[in-house]
Design a protein around this motif. Sequence first.
Motif, short mmCIF file in Angstrom:
data_model
loop_
_atom_site.label_atom_id
_atom_site.label_comp_id
_atom_site.label_asym_id
_atom_site.label_seq_id
_atom_site.Cartn_x
_atom_site.Cartn_y
_atom_site.Cartn_z
N UNK A 1 0.57 -1.08 -0.10
CA UNK A 1 0.11 -0.10 -0.02
C UNK A 1 0.94 1.22 -0.13
N UNK A 2 0.30 2.26 -0.72
CA UNK A 2 1.08 3.58 -0.36
C UNK A 2 0.66 4.19 0.88
N UNK A 3 1.81 4.28 1.78
CA UNK A 3 1.60 4.80 3.22
C UNK A 3 1.35 6.26 3.12
N UNK A 4 0.44 6.82 3.38
CA UNK A 4 0.35 8.29 3.17
C UNK A 4 0.51 9.05 4.83
N UNK A 5 0.04 8.32 5.68
CA UNK A 5 0.11 8.79 7.00
C UNK A 5 -0.13 7.66 8.13
N UNK A 6 0.44 7.95 9.27
CA UNK A 6 0.09 6.85 10.50
C UNK A 6 -0.32 7.59 11.67
N UNK A 7 -1.27 7.06 12.44
CA UNK A 7 -1.41 7.63 13.61
C UNK A 7 -1.40 6.73 14.88
N UNK A 8 -0.34 7.17 15.62
CA UNK A 8 -0.16 6.35 16.91
C UNK A 8 -0.81 6.85 18.16
N UNK A 9 -1.41 5.81 18.87
CA UNK A 9 -1.72 6.31 20.21
C UNK A 9 -0.73 5.70 21.12
N UNK A 10 -0.28 6.52 21.95
CA UNK A 10 0.83 6.16 23.11
C UNK A 10 -0.10 5.72 24.44
N UNK A 11 0.45 5.07 25.22
CA UNK A 11 -0.30 4.51 26.68
C UNK A 11 -0.51 5.88 27.43
#
Length: 192
Positions: free
Chosen positions: A50-60
């Motif tokens: 896939x073309x990865x356009x963005x990533x969102x990460x939720x930390x603890x």
Amino acid sequence: MSFPRKFSPGCGGAVNGNTSGVYMDDGSNCIHTSGKQNNSWWEVNLGRPYAVHSITVWARGEITGTNFLFRMEGIEITVDGKECYKFDSAPTKREIAINCSSGVLSGTVIRVYKNATAAGIQRPNHTINICEFQVFSCTDGYWGIDCSEKCGNCSNSEVCDKVTGHCSSCSPGLKPPLCRAGICFRCMPYAY
């Protein structure tokens, strides 16, 4: 990678849709790698490129005044081995929206990695704590860094490349590679 049962609900804890940041919410939230390893990692296989356009990460999240955002320091995110993003310092909030520093990357495996020794992390705990990890790609028919460009008319109902907008072939009368009418690519300036 192994997760002791008392420390982590398993690898799927970061892809269960729960962004609460509560570590053991319903017994299945967040990933938690061992604090004793210098080289911790977690990865997700998307099943195909896939073309990865963005990533969102939720930390603890916080627990009684303890802030776990420091565990993001030194984390590197790669797409098929190519560096996407690196946390040089701890973030200031739990929800972190990321665009790859080198632009849109295409790949199948996204890895979260922490080489605590190389990163020079001063804390004794080399743990990675992630409570949700989401990868975003353009929907079919759109392309570009922010997915705002509309694809041209590719032939045979083909979907254009989500990074470049190119089609492998165009509908009759349209100009490659973007398959739009009247667009001249590689045109020479008109000389008077």
